[in-house]
Design an enzyme around this catalytic site. Structure first.
Site, PDB file in Angstrom:
ATOM      1  N   LEU A 204      -2.451  -6.122   4.470  1.00  0.00           N
ATOM      2  CA  LEU A 204      -1.902  -4.743   4.366  1.00  0.00           C
ATOM      3  C   LEU A 204      -2.432  -3.796   5.384  1.00  0.00           C
ATOM      4  O   LEU A 204      -3.725  -3.876   5.624  1.00  0.00           O
ATOM      5  CB  LEU A 204      -2.482  -4.121   2.837  1.00  0.00           C
ATOM      6  CG  LEU A 204      -1.971  -2.674   2.616  1.00  0.00           C
ATOM      7  CD1 LEU A 204      -0.591  -2.601   2.320  1.00  0.00           C
ATOM      8  CD2 LEU A 204      -3.052  -2.133   1.492  1.00  0.00           C
TER       9      LEU A 204
ATOM     10  N   GLU B 179      -7.906 -10.773   5.299  1.00  0.00           N
ATOM     11  CA  GLU B 179      -8.627  -9.556   5.159  1.00  0.00           C
ATOM     12  C   GLU B 179      -9.397  -9.648   3.895  1.00  0.00           C
ATOM     13  O   GLU B 179      -9.577 -10.629   3.276  1.00  0.00           O
ATOM     14  CB  GLU B 179      -7.675  -8.462   4.950  1.00  0.00           C
ATOM     15  CG  GLU B 179      -6.585  -8.819   3.599  1.00  0.00           C
ATOM     16  CD  GLU B 179      -5.502  -7.788   3.571  1.00  0.00           C
ATOM     17  OE1 GLU B 179      -5.637  -6.700   4.065  1.00  0.00           O
ATOM     18  OE2 GLU B 179      -4.573  -8.087   2.766  1.00  0.00           O
TER      19      GLU B 179
ATOM     20  N   TYR C   9       1.869   1.255  -5.248  1.00  0.00           N
ATOM     21  CA  TYR C   9       0.625   2.282  -5.486  1.00  0.00           C
ATOM     22  C   TYR C   9       0.145   2.971  -4.184  1.00  0.00           C
ATOM     23  O   TYR C   9       0.108   2.260  -3.346  1.00  0.00           O
ATOM     24  CB  TYR C   9      -0.176   2.001  -6.370  1.00  0.00           C
ATOM     25  CG  TYR C   9      -1.207   1.020  -5.932  1.00  0.00           C
ATOM     26  CD1 TYR C   9      -2.538   1.238  -5.767  1.00  0.00           C
ATOM     27  CD2 TYR C   9      -0.977  -0.224  -5.636  1.00  0.00           C
ATOM     28  CE1 TYR C   9      -3.564   0.721  -5.019  1.00  0.00           C
ATOM     29  CE2 TYR C   9      -1.815  -1.201  -5.298  1.00  0.00           C
ATOM     30  CZ  TYR C   9      -3.117  -0.665  -4.984  1.00  0.00           C
ATOM     31  OH  TYR C   9      -4.119  -1.522  -4.241  1.00  0.00           O
TER      32      TYR C   9
ATOM     33  N   LYS D  53       2.064  -2.740  -0.716  1.00  0.00           N
ATOM     34  CA  LYS D  53       1.059  -2.195  -1.486  1.00  0.00           C
ATOM     35  C   LYS D  53       1.572  -2.292  -3.034  1.00  0.00           C
ATOM     36  O   LYS D  53       2.082  -1.296  -3.706  1.00  0.00           O
ATOM     37  CB  LYS D  53       0.559  -1.168  -1.216  1.00  0.00           C
ATOM     38  CG  LYS D  53      -0.931  -0.688  -1.680  1.00  0.00           C
ATOM     39  CD  LYS D  53      -1.560   0.421  -0.925  1.00  0.00           C
ATOM     40  CE  LYS D  53      -2.880   0.670  -1.591  1.00  0.00           C
ATOM     41  NZ  LYS D  53      -3.922  -0.172  -1.246  1.00  0.00           N
TER      42      LYS D  53
END
Length: 274
Positions: free
Chosen positions: A200, A176, A31, A144
């Protein structure tokens, strides 16, 4: 209006996704979320490049070219007259009887919709509190994918502790946020985790790096620990929806009394871009 495969349709009670869609049963899909400012998608090409990369990494054949997908997403934004908000789109491997292995004959399913979404002005101005949490996600965070349970649990942990974001720690290294990239500033330099399989590579992260280079601020990709956060001069997160948000408190430790000069400089240049 929403988009399902190559068709635009009204979102109503007759609109449905098959119960055997592999995205629903396995999280077998990818996505993207794109920010829209004044009716224009921000860095759409970069999002589509990452979409194609994610598809390649999970061996998901995309039925439309990048140009065709871009046209559909742009048309969806225009049809819904979206001025400030987001467009969400995803691709699943498709509908097939439940079996872990890839089905031999299956058609991928694309869905997309738009949503009004206000900019987080108060957080951008005043900063946020974050908490740290163990990073329990899988080892391909660079994809992702729709597999977000680890992120969901981390975000809920943050909300349970009256914080806006959870900063994840793997083997004593800061990776993250649950839905953002994380940075610290020390002695005029920006530090963030390398763009490897543990994080990511955010689109806004790319913008932060570009702005840093433009301003002559060293942008250093290196691992660091929670102790390094506590010794930082500034800290901030970035994402499509949270933009460049200062972090003023980590757990019970105050990082700064307010957003610092480096974060403010990055924010100012970001405002020009949007």
């Amino acid at each position: 209006m929403i988009l399902i495969n190559d068709q635009f349709m009204q979102r109503n009670q007759d609109t449905h996704i098959d119960i055997e869609d592999r995205g629903y049963q396995f999280g077998d899909g990818i996505y993207e979320v794109v920010r829209v400012y004044r009716g224009k998608p921000f860095r759409l090409d970069d999002h589509l490049d990452r979409f194609e990369r994610s598809a390649k990494e999970i061996r998901l054949p995309l039925p439309m070219s990048k140009g065709e997908t871009k046209l559909k997403i742009t048309q969806l934004i225009e049809m819904n007259n979206l001025q400030d908000g987001i467009v969400y789109f995803q691709m699943t491997r498709g509908v097939a009887p439940r079996n872990h292995a890839f089905p031999e004959k299956v058609k991928p399913v694309l869905t997309a919709y738009t949503k009004e979404f206000k900019r987080p002005i108060n957080q951008l101005k005043n900063g946020i509190k974050v908490v740290t949490v163990e990073d329990i996600r899988w080892l391909r965070c660079d994809i992702k994918s729709l597999n977000l349970l680890g992120n969901v649990l981390a975000k809920q942990y943050a909300y349970d502790h009256q914080a806006e974001e959870a900063i994840q720690i793997r083997d004593n290294s800061v990776t993250e946020g649950s839905s953002s990239n994380f940075y610290i500033v020390k002695d005029g330099k920006i530090y963030t985790h390398p763009a490897d399989h543990f994080i990511l590579k955010g689109i806004t992260r790319m913008v932060v790096e570009e702005i840093s280079n433009q301003l002559g601020i060293p942008f250093i990709e290196n691992v660091f620990s929670v102790k390094d956060i506590y010794r930082a001069d500034e800290a901030f997160i970035s994402s499509t929806t949270q933009e460049i948000t200062p972090v003023i408190q980590v757990n019970d430790k105050t990082i700064s009394n307010g957003p610092g000069p480096i974060v403010r400089a990055i924010q100012a240049e970001f405002e020009k871009l949007i």
